[in-house]
Enzyme design. Structure first.
Site, PDB file in Angstrom:
ATOM      1  N   SER A   1     -11.218   2.321   2.492  1.00 57.89           N
ATOM      2  CA  SER A   1     -10.617   1.835   1.249  1.00 57.89           C
ATOM      3  C   SER A   1      -9.936   0.513   1.553  1.00 57.89           C
ATOM      4  CB  SER A   1      -9.601   2.834   0.688  1.00 57.89           C
ATOM      5  OG  SER A   1      -8.916   2.290  -0.436  1.00 57.89           O
ATOM      6  N   GLY A   2     -10.449  -0.560   0.981  1.00 57.72           N
ATOM      7  CA  GLY A   2      -9.863  -1.871   1.225  1.00 57.72           C
ATOM      8  C   GLY A   2      -8.397  -1.925   0.838  1.00 57.72           C
TER       9      GLY A   2
ATOM     10  N   GLU B   1     -17.079  -4.500   1.997  1.00 56.01           N
ATOM     11  CA  GLU B   1     -18.162  -3.510   1.990  1.00 56.01           C
ATOM     12  C   GLU B   1     -19.261  -3.895   2.977  1.00 56.01           C
ATOM     13  OE1 GLU B   1     -18.688  -4.321  -2.070  1.00 56.01           O
ATOM     14  OE2 GLU B   1     -16.812  -3.315  -2.590  1.00 56.01           O
TER      15      GLU B   1
END
Length: 184
Positions: free
Chosen positions: A87-88, A151
């Site tokens: 999760s960024g 991503e």
């Protein structure tokens, strides 16, 4: 208007910048956590999930028992296992909820993120930081929309990590191939 070649060079440069700043120490901690776990569970949403699914496939070829959270064949997590949370921002609701739940079973947690101060990071045993744009910060201005470089970075990072793990495990390409799906 930029050409395909100009855009491709810019994207490759962004990935090089991102991957070049991943901490060797954090990457090593992650590699050891993967090798020590009985099972490894991965969770992420959207395009992050897609990148992690590719990692699960490759790590499985390396003999690491991996699962995506939510898949039909997902076994229970235990205190011998590892949860890898991509999760960024580190604030996505579903991955955060899963991380909290995994902690109740004493599983170790690795957080792959661009926000090492996030809610998920507070639960993590190991954090691997990717200096990239996220919903919560702008490490740099990307030519790509939203969190694309994060991503892409997850995908390439795990492919590079697989090369290291192959070497650490003393595996050849032929051994890796023997673990590949054969119903194709």
């Amino acid at each position: 208007m930029k050409t395909y070649y100009e855009n491709s060079q810019a994207v490759v440069a962004e990935l090089g910048q991102l991957l070049g700043k991943v901490s060797e120490e954090q990457q090593q901690e992650y590699a050891q956590a993967l090798l020590q776990a009985e099972q490894v569970f991965f969770v992420g949403v959207g395009r992050v999930r897609l990148a992690l699914e590719a990692a699960v496939k490759r790590l499985t070829h390396l003999g690491i028992h991996c699962h995506m959270v939510g898949d039909l064949n997902e076994p229970p997590i235990t205190d011998k296992d590892l949860l890898v949370v991509g999760s960024g921002s580190g604030e996505s609701l579903f991955p955060l909820g899963i991380a909290k739940k995994a902690k109740t079973f004493d599983a170790r947690i690795v957080h792959l993120t661009s926000n090492p101060e996030s809610s998920i990071a507070q639960l993590a045993d190991v954090i691997v930081r990717f200096e990239s744009p996220s919903k919560s910060s702008q490490a740099f201005t990307s030519i790509q929309p939203m969190t694309t470089v994060f991503e892409q970075g997850l995908l390439v990072f795990h492919d590079v990590l697989a090369l290291q793990l192959m070497e650490e495990k003393g595996m050849t390409f032929e051994q890796l191939k023997a673990n590949h799906a054969n119903l194709e």
